[in-house]
Design a protein around this motif. Structure first.
Motif, PDB file in Angstrom:
ATOM      1  N   VAL A 193       4.777  -8.798  -1.772  1.00  0.00           N
ATOM      2  CA  VAL A 193       3.717  -7.803  -1.556  1.00  0.00           C
ATOM      3  C   VAL A 193       3.768  -6.713  -2.630  1.00  0.00           C
ATOM      4  N   GLN A 238      10.827  -9.173   6.342  1.00  0.00           N
ATOM      5  CA  GLN A 238      10.437  -8.549   5.076  1.00  0.00           C
ATOM      6  C   GLN A 238      11.612  -7.701   4.586  1.00  0.00           C
ATOM      7  N   ASN A 267      -1.546  -9.319 -10.932  1.00  0.00           N
ATOM      8  CA  ASN A 267      -0.548  -9.746  -9.941  1.00  0.00           C
ATOM      9  C   ASN A 267      -1.032 -10.903  -9.072  1.00  0.00           C
ATOM     10  N   TYR A 296       9.766  -7.286  -0.387  1.00  0.00           N
ATOM     11  CA  TYR A 296       9.140  -5.998  -0.709  1.00  0.00           C
ATOM     12  C   TYR A 296       9.779  -5.443  -1.970  1.00  0.00           C
ATOM     13  N   SER A 297       9.086  -4.495  -2.615  1.00  0.00           N
ATOM     14  CA  SER A 297       9.455  -4.053  -3.966  1.00  0.00           C
ATOM     15  C   SER A 297       9.723  -5.285  -4.841  1.00  0.00           C
ATOM     16  N   PRO A 298       8.805  -6.262  -4.842  1.00  0.00           N
ATOM     17  CA  PRO A 298       9.077  -7.538  -5.506  1.00  0.00           C
ATOM     18  C   PRO A 298       9.186  -7.407  -7.020  1.00  0.00           C
ATOM     19  N   LEU A 299       8.626  -6.314  -7.574  1.00  0.00           N
ATOM     20  CA  LEU A 299       8.723  -6.071  -9.017  1.00  0.00           C
ATOM     21  C   LEU A 299       9.813  -5.047  -9.310  1.00  0.00           C
ATOM     22  N   ARG A 316      18.375  -0.905  -1.612  1.00  0.00           N
ATOM     23  CA  ARG A 316      18.498   0.559  -1.770  1.00  0.00           C
ATOM     24  C   ARG A 316      18.985   1.218  -0.494  1.00  0.00           C
ATOM     25  N   HIS A 350       9.788  -2.284  11.660  1.00  0.00           N
ATOM     26  CA  HIS A 350      10.040  -1.832  10.285  1.00  0.00           C
ATOM     27  C   HIS A 350      11.532  -1.767   9.964  1.00  0.00           C
ATOM     28  N   ALA A 357      -2.229   0.183  -7.699  1.00  0.00           N
ATOM     29  CA  ALA A 357      -3.480   0.909  -7.503  1.00  0.00           C
ATOM     30  C   ALA A 357      -4.393   0.692  -8.704  1.00  0.00           C
ATOM     31  N   THR A 416       0.807  -1.238   0.000  1.00  0.00           N
ATOM     32  CA  THR A 416       0.000   0.000   0.000  1.00  0.00           C
ATOM     33  C   THR A 416       0.834   1.279   0.000  1.00  0.00           C
TER      34      THR A 416
HETATM   35  N1  LIG Z   1       9.471  -3.064   4.704  1.00  0.00           N
HETATM   36  C1  LIG Z   1       9.912  -2.042   4.013  1.00  0.00           C
HETATM   37  O1  LIG Z   1      10.861  -1.344   4.424  1.00  0.00           O
HETATM   38  C2  LIG Z   1       9.279  -1.723   2.695  1.00  0.00           C
HETATM   39  C3  LIG Z   1       9.903  -0.840   1.800  1.00  0.00           C
HETATM   40  C4  LIG Z   1       9.295  -0.587   0.573  1.00  0.00           C
HETATM   41  C5  LIG Z   1       8.075  -1.172   0.260  1.00  0.00           C
HETATM   42  N2  LIG Z   1       7.461  -2.004   1.167  1.00  0.00           N
HETATM   43  C6  LIG Z   1       6.135  -2.640   0.855  1.00  0.00           C
HETATM   44  O2  LIG Z   1       6.247  -3.336  -0.371  1.00  0.00           O
HETATM   45  C7  LIG Z   1       5.221  -2.887  -1.251  1.00  0.00           C
HETATM   46  C8  LIG Z   1       5.640  -3.030  -2.706  1.00  0.00           C
HETATM   47  O3  LIG Z   1       6.877  -2.395  -2.947  1.00  0.00           O
HETATM   48  P1  LIG Z   1       7.058  -1.153  -3.916  1.00  0.00           P
HETATM   49  O4  LIG Z   1       5.772  -0.399  -3.991  1.00  0.00           O
HETATM   50  O5  LIG Z   1       8.274  -0.446  -3.474  1.00  0.00           O
HETATM   51  O6  LIG Z   1       7.426  -1.827  -5.325  1.00  0.00           O
HETATM   52  P2  LIG Z   1       6.758  -2.897  -6.344  1.00  0.00           P
HETATM   53  O7  LIG Z   1       5.565  -3.526  -5.744  1.00  0.00           O
HETATM   54  O8  LIG Z   1       7.876  -3.740  -6.817  1.00  0.00           O
HETATM   55  O9  LIG Z   1       6.346  -1.987  -7.580  1.00  0.00           O
HETATM   56  C9  LIG Z   1       5.247  -1.117  -7.541  1.00  0.00           C
HETATM   57  C10 LIG Z   1       5.235  -0.358  -8.870  1.00  0.00           C
HETATM   58  O10 LIG Z   1       5.064  -1.275  -9.952  1.00  0.00           O
HETATM   59  C11 LIG Z   1       3.871  -0.975 -10.682  1.00  0.00           C
HETATM   60  N3  LIG Z   1       3.222  -2.255 -11.008  1.00  0.00           N
HETATM   61  C12 LIG Z   1       2.481  -3.040 -10.177  1.00  0.00           C
HETATM   62  N4  LIG Z   1       2.072  -4.146 -10.810  1.00  0.00           N
HETATM   63  C13 LIG Z   1       2.571  -4.077 -12.071  1.00  0.00           C
HETATM   64  C14 LIG Z   1       2.473  -4.931 -13.198  1.00  0.00           C
HETATM   65  N5  LIG Z   1       1.787  -6.070 -13.142  1.00  0.00           N
HETATM   66  N6  LIG Z   1       3.111  -4.557 -14.331  1.00  0.00           N
HETATM   67  C15 LIG Z   1       3.795  -3.395 -14.395  1.00  0.00           C
HETATM   68  N7  LIG Z   1       3.912  -2.528 -13.355  1.00  0.00           N
HETATM   69  C16 LIG Z   1       3.301  -2.874 -12.200  1.00  0.00           C
HETATM   70  C17 LIG Z   1       3.015  -0.112  -9.749  1.00  0.00           C
HETATM   71  O11 LIG Z   1       2.243   0.804 -10.491  1.00  0.00           O
HETATM   72  P3  LIG Z   1       0.605   0.810 -10.453  1.00  0.00           P
HETATM   73  O12 LIG Z   1       0.176   1.076  -9.050  1.00  0.00           O
HETATM   74  O13 LIG Z   1       0.273   1.914 -11.388  1.00  0.00           O
HETATM   75  O14 LIG Z   1       0.168  -0.538 -10.959  1.00  0.00           O
HETATM   76  C18 LIG Z   1       4.086   0.631  -8.946  1.00  0.00           C
HETATM   77  O15 LIG Z   1       4.555   1.752  -9.643  1.00  0.00           O
HETATM   78  C19 LIG Z   1       4.954  -1.446  -0.802  1.00  0.00           C
HETATM   79  O16 LIG Z   1       3.741  -0.972  -1.298  1.00  0.00           O
HETATM   80  C20 LIG Z   1       4.997  -1.624   0.684  1.00  0.00           C
HETATM   81  O17 LIG Z   1       3.753  -2.170   1.156  1.00  0.00           O
HETATM   82  C21 LIG Z   1       8.047  -2.301   2.360  1.00  0.00           C
END
Ligand SMILES: NC(=O)c1ccc[n+]([C@@H]2O[C@H](COP(=O)([O-])OP(=O)(O)OC[C@H]3O[C@@H](n4cnc5c(N)ncnc54)[C@H](OP(=O)(O)O)[C@@H]3O)[C@@H](O)[C@H]2O)c1
Length: 280
Positions: free
Chosen positions: A234, A166, A246, A192-195, A272, A114, A238, A27
């Motif tokens: 995760v 995580q 996904n 996290y940031s799996p993509l 990062r 966190h 949006a 989120t």
């Molecule tokens: N524990 C921690 O320190 C930590 C740090 C960072 C993140 N997180 C968690 O991990 C979650 C995910 O990580 P993240 O948001 O950094 O990166 P991510 O999930 O790897 O990538 C999200 C980005 O990819 C796009 N996307 C999603 N599905 C897609 C698809 N099927 N094809 C192409 N593009 C796609 C999204 O855009 P759209 O929304 O436009 O689809 C968004 O811009 C966060 O939301 C958070 O809950 C945790």
């Protein structure tokens, strides 16, 4: 409410006889109505696992999305994370109460530290407090995030056993030593940031070839790669279409060779942010 997808979603067993849906909805950085809408829509699209954190400033909005979805609470897995002000054996209890109040929930399924913030020296005590919340029946499972092997070792040396760490993992950031340490400890990894935030690797032939073979998108192949490697992931989206995309990864699996080809994209780069330097 749409109920499709949920029947076939894979779950990962955590120690305490409970299991977590392998794919959760990220989120960050959604806030306000955007977060509420994404969560309500995500649950309607079949998500049964939502990932938030105090620091995302969206716990209340995520809670509103859960309420708006109308889902039964016991059908949903909710994870949140505490920030530095919750670090200590007692303060973690206030942090938990605060998260529940903001989200409008009676309990969380998983509460994570966190960041370890090692310079403050309180993460082991905080783990102790989290373990007490679980022992008291107030919380289902506890875990950590961004903990390096040395931080994990300090936690395990105190006799404490988190359910999940995580950390940032994608095909170019495989964090081999970190993940090997998790395997040694028997600790489940959540990516996290799996993509890779829609990283360029989505266009690499190791991924696009597998995508073509299965009639899937590159993002679906990468998420399947996480799950086939035993990880929770995760991804954040949006978008209605990409949220569903996904989640539609439970009708194929990758071969050993396909997994190895994706593992070979690893650059050896660390995450990062270095959790010995950064935290909140
Ligand atoms: N524990 C921690 O320190 C930590 C740090 C960072 C993140 N997180 C968690 O991990 C979650 C995910 O990580 P993240 O948001 O950094 O990166 P991510 O999930 O790897 O990538 C999200 C980005 O990819 C796009 N996307 C999603 N599905 C897609 C698809 N099927 N094809 C192409 N593009 C796609 C999204 O855009 P759209 O929304 O436009 O689809 C968004 O811009 C966060 O939301 C958070 O809950 C945790």
């Amino acid at each position: 409410m749409t109920q499709h997808h949920t029947y076939s979603q894979q779950r990962i067993q955590l120690g305490e006889g409970i299991s977590i849906p392998a794919i959760g909805l990220g989120t960050w950085p959604l806030t306000g109505e955007d977060a509420t809408d994404a969560v309500a829509r995500g649950i309607a699209n079949g998500y049964r696992h939502v990932d938030t954190a105090h620091s995302y400033a969206n716990e209340a909005a995520v809670g509103d999305g859960i309420a708006r979805s109308g889902i039964r609470r016991d059908q949903l897995w909710v994870t949140s994370k505490l920030s530095l002000e919750g670090h200590s054996r007692t303060k973690v209890k206030d942090a938990y109460a605060g998260a529940l109040e903001r989200m409008g929930l009676d309990y969380l399924d998983l509460f994570l530290i966190h960041w370890p913030n090692p310079e403050h020296g309180r993460y082991v005590d905080t783990c102790q407090g989290l373990a007490e919340l679980v022992a008291d029946g107030a919380l289902r499972a506890w875990g950590v995030s961004n903990f390096k092997p040395a931080h994990l070792d300090a936690v395990y040396a105190a006799g404490l056993r988190p359910s999940v760490n995580q950390v940032q993992v994608d095909p170019e950031h495989l964090q081999r030593a970190q993940l090997e340490h998790h395997r040694t400890l028997g600790l489940v990894t959540a990516a996290y940031s799996p993509l890779g935030r829609a990283g360029d690797f989505l266009e690499h032939p190791a991924i696009t070839a597998a995508a073509a073979r299965y009639g899937k998108s590159p993002a679906q192949v990468v998420l399947r790669w996480h799950v086939d490697s035993g990880r929770i992931a995760v991804p954040k989206s949006a978008s209605d279409t990409r949220q569903r995309e996904n989640l539609e990864i439970f009708d194929f699996t990758l071969s050993e060779d396909e997994i190895s080809a994706i593992n070979a994209l690893d650059t050896g780069a660390g995450p990062r942010l270095d959790s010995d330097e950064y935290g909140h």
